[in-house]
Design a protein around this motif. Structure first.
Motif, PDB file in Angstrom:
ATOM      1  N   TYR A 577       0.858  -1.193   0.000  1.00  0.00           N
ATOM      2  CA  TYR A 577       0.000   0.000   0.000  1.00  0.00           C
ATOM      3  C   TYR A 577       0.888   1.233   0.000  1.00  0.00           C
ATOM      4  O   TYR A 577       1.858   1.318   0.755  1.00  0.00           O
ATOM      5  N   GLN A 579       0.843   5.670  -0.136  1.00  0.00           N
ATOM      6  CA  GLN A 579      -0.013   6.819   0.162  1.00  0.00           C
ATOM      7  C   GLN A 579       0.739   8.136  -0.048  1.00  0.00           C
ATOM      8  O   GLN A 579       1.893   8.273   0.377  1.00  0.00           O
ATOM      9  N   VAL A 594      -3.702   6.907  -3.291  1.00  0.00           N
ATOM     10  CA  VAL A 594      -3.244   5.603  -2.836  1.00  0.00           C
ATOM     11  C   VAL A 594      -3.057   4.659  -4.020  1.00  0.00           C
ATOM     12  O   VAL A 594      -3.653   4.828  -5.087  1.00  0.00           O
ATOM     13  N   ARG A 596      -2.936   0.302  -4.358  1.00  0.00           N
ATOM     14  CA  ARG A 596      -3.046  -1.003  -3.707  1.00  0.00           C
ATOM     15  C   ARG A 596      -2.425  -2.058  -4.623  1.00  0.00           C
ATOM     16  O   ARG A 596      -2.781  -2.141  -5.795  1.00  0.00           O
ATOM     17  N   TYR A 600      -4.097  -5.635  -1.349  1.00  0.00           N
ATOM     18  CA  TYR A 600      -4.042  -4.984  -0.036  1.00  0.00           C
ATOM     19  C   TYR A 600      -5.436  -4.464   0.309  1.00  0.00           C
ATOM     20  O   TYR A 600      -6.057  -3.743  -0.473  1.00  0.00           O
ATOM     21  N   TYR A 603      -5.909   0.228   5.203  1.00  0.00           N
ATOM     22  CA  TYR A 603      -5.868   1.667   4.981  1.00  0.00           C
ATOM     23  C   TYR A 603      -4.580   2.301   5.507  1.00  0.00           C
ATOM     24  O   TYR A 603      -4.523   3.500   5.727  1.00  0.00           O
TER      25      TYR A 603
END
Length: 627
Positions: A577, A579, A594, A596, A600, A603
């Motif tokens: 992940y 961010q 984000v 993934r 995933y 968060y």
């Protein structure tokens, strides 16, 4: 059948409690005797008030420590019981809850005491519901209580069951199938988180409304209903340590939780029917159609500058209002600077903020019907010439949720109400495909209420609550998701006054959307495009990346790339992940990008502390007036 709730679940004096319970839709109550003893009025007056509100007293509670005494103490216990019988007759109820005694006594003594109690109850024409208690001296389980009731075999003595006491120790609902329905006089429904603790100590902390915890209450109800139980279904007392958002709200939440539970059971077993409103099915939502911001000219410019930096383009303008549509991929952001209508009212109340979101559903009217039958207010406002009347309800913090379907022209709203804008220059997208999730921040005491709102209306599942460490306190976060992850929502409950989340609430005077996360297929390519476009990203402490490298064994090149671009990282097994955060605007709102990989599903909770520490540098200092 009756739908009832314990008066001890609702804060306030008894008059306020009864009014809130009746307004919520219940037809019965469990009268907690301490509520009556604090009531300034006679039992007959209270009985009249209950009747006038369309309610009935299904149960008087609790009577404790009846069995196990000797001598004068035993005489006194039965004298207390006789006085309660007299009170019950004036109140107009024929059932009293008797909790298993805390005294230790041999079985013959307990049997003799309960037999005499049943005989006395029969003379008064009333009944006793006997409840096993985990902290009792001897009768700690439903099994032990049932054996006593069956041996006494009196129509005046039956079981009272509490789902928390029956299931929290790991007992499966199927293990209760041997309990005859006619032996059960009353059922209380109480939820709890999945935990390994001793339920004697946990009851004070984990008595939750149905649906707020992890107990299999649907299975519990189904087993009892199949066995022939025909009494009331009651929301048991809410524990004293749970958030309490107010009597009216708690009563509404209790009704929503109870009706939603019974609706679930009847759908899974059509042979079981309950006296509840006929609800449409829970709604499957397939994505976010739009997010709408309210602003004025100044704050609108701040927002559109940030959207431009995110490589959004302004594609359409409303045919008659100062409302713009900004778009990238499947993401539609509406910027409304109108000085009339709901959006302007929201701006006056909350400042620049998200005031509306649209969800894609199969049937918009059916969605609104289910929500309103569960107590959610419908939203409407005057519709201008050429505009669509899009079905909507009130959402978190008084915001609005609109529903878009393809059964009518609703899905053509952008073509009907908006005109294309001439493009003066091409804007290269940054690879943002769709909205990944939306985070709504609220006071902690509101959090469970909004959880019930979503899971009872929509086909969504909840995840366990995660406590996120803020530099100035704790934020409780719970994610709820549609089955395929098309709609993900994070509910963040803020405690304290100076956390980043609490500051956001203070500045906007109420709950609302604090951040929107957008999905990229290649975070590094997106990051490069954002850098070229002057995107104001949040700067993360270099110490975070030293710890990250040690935590996951990342090579120097990968760690350096993450550090240079202020990208946060998490990994679960082989899934990853990534961010990126914008700097906050409007005293706390921000965007997130984000990516993934490998399925995933979380968060990035481990990154929250580093992100919050960076955001606190942008927080309005304590004591500084709002602009």
């Amino acid at each position: 059948m009756s739908l009832s709730i314990s008066t001890t679940s609702i804060p306030g004096d008894l008059r306020e409690k009864l009014a809130a319970i009746a307004e919520a839709g219940f037809d019965g109550i469990e009268l907690h005797e301490p509520d009556f003893t604090g009531y300034h009025g006679s039992a007959a007056e209270l009985a009249d008030r209950v009747t006038d509100l369309g309610l009935r007293i299904n149960l008087l509670k609790p009577f404790n420590d009846l069995e196990g005494w000797t001598g004068k103490d035993r005489v006194r216990a039965f004298d207390r019981l006789e006085r309660k019988f007299d009170l019950m007759q004036v109140l107009g109820t024929d059932l009293m809850l008797v909790g298993a005694s805390s005294l230790e006594a041999d079985r013959e003594t307990t049997l003799a005491d309960l037999t005499e109690a049943a005989e006395r109850a029969a003379k008064h024409g009333v009944r006793l519901g006997y409840l096993a208690l985990p902290w009792a001296g001897d009768v700690q389980t439903d099994e032990v209580a049932l054996k006593l009731v069956e041996e006494i075999n009196s129509p005046s003595l039956g079981l009272a069951l509490n789902s928390y006491f029956s299931l929290a120790d790991g007992t499966k609902p199927a293990q209760l199938r041997h309990i005859p329905g006619d032996r059960v006089f009353h059922v209380q429904l109480s939820d709890a988180p999945r935990t390994q603790g001793n339920i004697r100590g946990l009851k004070r902390h984990f008595g939750l409304l149905p649906g707020q915890g992890a107990l299999n209450l649907a299975g519990f109800v189904k087993v009892l209903a199949r066995s022939g139980y025909a009494g009331s279904w009651s929301v048991a007392r809410v524990n004293e340590h749970s958030p309490r958002p107010g009597g009216r709200t708690l009563a509404q939440d209790g009704f929503r939780a109870l009706v939603n539970l019974l609706d679930d059971v009847s759908r899974s077993d059509p042979d079981l029917t309950f006296d509840i409103p006929t609800l449409p099915s829970r709604v499957y939502t397939s994505g976010f159609e739009f997010i709408e911001f309210t602003a004025d000219e100044t704050s609108g410019k701040v927002l559109t500058d940030l959207l431009s930096a995110l490589c959004f383009r302004m594609e359409r303008q409303h045919v008659s209002k100062p409302v713009q549509l900004w778009r990238q991929g499947a993401i539609n952001i509406v910027v409304n600077i109108s000085k009339e209508g709901f959006a302007h009212s929201a701006f006056l109340s909350h400042g620049p903020s998200v005031c509306d979101m649209g969800l894609r559903v199969k049937d918009a009217e059916q969605t609104v019907e289910r929500a309103t039958l569960l107590g959610t207010p419908r939203f409407s406002q005057p519709v201008g010439s050429g505009e669509l009347d899009i079905p909507a309800i009130r959402g978190v913090g008084g915001n609005v949720v609109h529903f878009i379907d393809e059964k009518s022209d609703l899905h053509r709203v952008w073509d009907i109400e908006f005109e294309p804008v001439a493009k003066t220059s091409a804007t290269q997208p940054a690879g943002l495909r769709r909205i990944d999730h939306v985070a709504q921040t609220m006071r902690y005491e509101e959090m469970q209420s909004w959880l019930l709102y979503y899971i009872s209306t929509f086909e969504m599942a909840k995840t366990p609550i995660v406590d996120v460490a803020d530099p100035s306190g704790v934020v409780h976060s719970q994610a709820i998701e549609s089955p395929e992850g098309e709609v993900r929502l994070n509910l963040n409950g803020a405690e304290g006054r100076r956390t980043f989340a609490a500051s956001f609430l203070e500045d906007r005077f109420g709950a609302g959307v604090q951040h929107i996360a957008m999905l990229s297929d290649d975070i590094f390519e997106t990051s490069e495009l954002l850098a070229q476009n002057g995107f104001p990203r949040l700067e993360i402490s270099p110490n975070y990346y030293d710890d990250l490298q040690a935590q996951f064994g990342l090579d120097d090149e990968t760690t350096g790339r993450l550090r240079d671009d202020n990208i946060l990282y998490d990994r679960h097994g082989t899934s990853e992940y990534f961010q990126i955060y914008s700097q906050p605007i409007f005293n706390g709102f921000f965007f997130e990008i984000v990516e993934r990989r490998g399925g995933y599903a979380g968060y990035g909770a481990r990154n929250a502390s580093a992100r919050l520490a960076a955001q606190m540098k942008h927080q309005r200092p304590a004591g500084m007036p709002r602009i």
